[in-house]
Scaffold this motif. Structure first.
Motif, short mmCIF file in Angstrom:
data_model
loop_
_atom_site.label_atom_id
_atom_site.label_comp_id
_atom_site.label_asym_id
_atom_site.label_seq_id
_atom_site.Cartn_x
_atom_site.Cartn_y
_atom_site.Cartn_z
N ASP A 211 0.86 -1.19 0.00
CA ASP A 211 0.00 0.00 0.00
C ASP A 211 0.89 1.23 0.00
OD1 ASP A 211 0.94 0.39 2.55
OD2 ASP A 211 -0.95 0.02 3.56
N ASP A 213 1.94 4.65 1.93
CA ASP A 213 1.89 5.30 3.23
C ASP A 213 2.34 6.75 3.05
OD1 ASP A 213 1.51 2.81 5.03
OD2 ASP A 213 3.20 2.30 3.74
N ASP A 256 -2.59 4.89 3.21
CA ASP A 256 -2.67 5.20 4.63
C ASP A 256 -2.06 6.59 4.85
OD1 ASP A 256 -3.58 2.65 5.11
OD2 ASP A 256 -1.66 1.87 5.82
CA CA Z 1 0.44 0.85 5.27
#
Ligand code: CA
Ligand code: DGT
Ligand code: CA
Ligand code: ZN
Length: 591
Positions: A211, A213, A256
């Motif tokens: 993912d 960040d 995130d």
């Molecule tokens: Ca993450």
């Protein structure tokens, strides 16, 4: 069956849970309580306790000291349950909840577009207790039976399911990095966020990321979070809190975001850059110095003093270490080297004076020769080489065409004030011979030789093929030496890499680190191994259009992960240094 399962859990967990694991179980309790319809203040107590524990000293120690109830937000009941969790890995209350509600309900709750109320109704009215159930209900059109669930909400759930399924896939760096730039530019323009920086695997230049960040600082985290969750490319909001939030993009890529005050930016960025292995080793080192490291600062356990760091350099300095570049934070000896002062000064983008690998419309590139020369000059390079393909693949240049191109290239180089080296990317045929004869190769300044076909040879055949290419006196660089593909998962052809490295070092042949996002070849682990043989590297873009010249940054990222220094990089040398490298090889290898 239930009994064996419990025993299994007990045996595993008896090894003692980490704080994060205990917090995870408290959050599970919190979620299931809300699902069961418990009052807000009751389940929120578990959430607060979970947050406290994430930032507390190791719970085993707290428990042993009898100080559990001193933690903010931990009352008598919760303290008893935490103690039970510490001792057995679970607790009676959690097991009670799990018996009523299957664990797969958490999947349903994890789907963007499914709120708590909807999940309860799906469970009660349609018996939806898992992602699979939800998919079936969607396909059967059963969701319209739920009161107050409109067409738009159902469409959101449908997208949420797709995103949920996609999120286990890893995303190539070349796709994630531009998205990270996009979201940071958006937040910079539309929120009170400062210090916006991509962290995590992306900052470490991992070839693929789980993912994205993003970390930033702000005095108004709420406003930053609100802007983030409202980003027009967000398909679903997965989680939203006071200082953090997560969104999903179409296709399931997660972003995130973490927002903290500016004075802890160094701690924040260090923590969320990882890697996990690096951070674990860092914490172990800190513990030996009686320090505790987290994203909120470094606590001196001898006097309770909190050391907050504005920069990462301060974080490492507080631990007695040289600053470690993000790409090197892999937990593979960098902390010891930083402690001993032996961490190498790795190559940086600014060290490059040229790029040896790029294509034009003459073969399979998308830009004209003129556009590519102009773009290379605009990057401030001292020299570069246009490397269109040899005829082997169909789209390549016949010898006469290569000679004609050479005249044009020379004129363009003069016009744009850059030294264009005569060059080509020449196929290495299955037997290791090259696709142009030696007479033509001798007219070129730089020869990039690559494998583009016959990938399925045996390990011995492929090794011999590449070594033979190294032994050709005119071959300067082996292009994308392993053939791996990050996008389709091809791991590269079978080869005795040590034998190739030895041959490359012996013959004075450079090995490429190709910056095309699908390639990133050689992989950094192999490149680090190649260093031990004294191999010289070339960090190239392999651009197939002028905008792709910037891909060289990915090549540099991989080189930094491999601990490669500027002295080991051919295109970090002056033009004279490059020509000397070529001359040495042509003069010393018998033809
Ligand atoms: Ca993450
Ligand atoms: P990925 O996303 O799988 O490509 O890999 P990362 O390294 O980006 O991992 P991610 O996104 O889970 O977390 C980013 C960094 O934040 C990670 O490298 C270390 C830090 N981090 C995340 N979660 C935790 C945690 O629970 N404990 C600690 N100590 N560090 C964490
Ligand atoms: Ca990540
Ligand atoms: Zn190429």
């Amino acid at each position: 069956m239930a009994c064996t399962q419990t025993w299994y859990v007990f045996l595993v967990m008896a090894e003692s849970l980490t704080n994060a694991e205990i917090a995870g179980r408290l959050k599970e309790i919190r979620t299931l309580m809300e699902f069961a319809g418990e009052p807000f203040f009751k389940f929120m107590a578990y959430e607060r306790a979970a947050e406290t524990i994430e930032n507390a000293a190791p719970l085993g120690d707290v428990l042993a000291g009898g100080r559990l109830q001193e933690l903010p937000g931990v009352g008598k009941t919760i303290a008893a349950r935490i103690a039970e969790l510490c001792e057995t890995g679970t607790c009676g209350y959690l097991e009670e909840l799990r018996a009523k509600y299957p664990s797969t309900l958490l999947e349903v709750l994890g789907v963007g577009g499914v709120g708590m109320k909807t999940a309860q109704q799906l469970f009660e009215k349609l018996g939806v207790a898992s992602l699979a159930d939800l998919q079936k209900a969607l396909e059967a059109g059963a969701l319209s039976e739920i009161p107050r669930l409109g067409k738009k909400s159902i469409e959101n759930i449908r997208r949420g399911v797709l995103a949920y399924q996609g999120r286990s896939k890893r995303t190539p760096l070349g796709i994630a990095a531009p998205l990270a730039q996009e979201i940071t530019a958006y937040l910079a323009a539309n929120s009170p966020a400062n210090d916006l920086t991509p962290a995590g695997s992306l900052r470490r230049n991992e070839p693929t990321v789980g993912d994205i960040d993003i970390v930033c600082t702000s005095d108004e985290p709420d406003a930053v979070i609100a802007a983030f969750t409202r980003w027009e490319r967000a398909e679903a909001v997965l989680a939203e809190g006071g200082t953090k939030a997560s969104i999903w993009l179409a296709g399931g890529l997660q972003i995130d975001l973490r927002v903290l005050p500016a004075h802890v930016y160094g701690n924040l960025l260090q923590h969320f850059t990882g890697s996990r292995e690096h951070n674990i080793q860092l914490r172990e080192l800190a513990v030996r110095k009686n320090l505790r490291v987290s994203e909120n600062g470094i606590v001196d356990l001898s006097d309770g003093r909190l050391i907050v760091c504005r920069t990462e350099a301060e974080v490492y300095a507080a631990l007695g270490l040289m600053e470690i570049p993000p790409e090197m934070r892999l937990g593979v000896g960098e902390i010891e080297a930083a402690r001993d002062g032996t961490l190498p000064q790795v190559v940086a983008l600014g060290d490059l004076r040229g790029d040896f690998h790029m294509h034009t419309r003459w073969s399979d590139g998308s830009d004209t020769l003129e556009a590519m020369v102009a773009a290379a000059a605009a990057r401030g390079y001292e020299y570069h080489s246009i490397t269109d393909h040899s005829p082997g693949r169909g789209s390549g240049l016949a010898p006469s065409e290569l000679r004609a191109q050479r005249a044009e290239v020379r004129a363009l180089g003069e016009r744009f004030n850059i030294r264009t080296l005569a060059s080509a990317e020449v196929d290495i045929r299955a037997d290791g011979s090259l696709d142009y004869d030696d007479e033509l190769l001798a007219e070129l300044d730089i020869v990039v030789a690559s494998v583009h076909a016959s990938y399925n040879q045996t390990r011995d055949e492929m090794t011999a093929r590449l070594i033979r290419a190294c032994e050709n006196p005119y071959v300067t660089i082996i292009g994308h030496p392993t053939g791996r593909n990050v996008e389709n998962g091809f791991p590269g052809y079978e080869i005795d890499s040590d034998a190739l490295f030895a041959a490359a070092a012996r013959t004075g042949t450079a090995l490429e680190i190709d910056g095309q996002p699908a390639r990133l070849d050689m992989p950094s682990g192999l490149a680090r191994r190649a260093r031990e043989f004294g191999v010289t590297f070339a960090c190239d873009s392999d651009a197939h259009g002028s905008a792709q010249l910037s891909n060289v940054a990915y090549a540099i990222g991989q080189a930094r992960r491999a601990w490669i220094t500027p002295a080991e990089v051919l295109n970090a040398r002056s033009l004279a240094g490059v020509l000397a490298f070529v001359k040495t090889k042509r003069g010393s290898v018998p033809i």
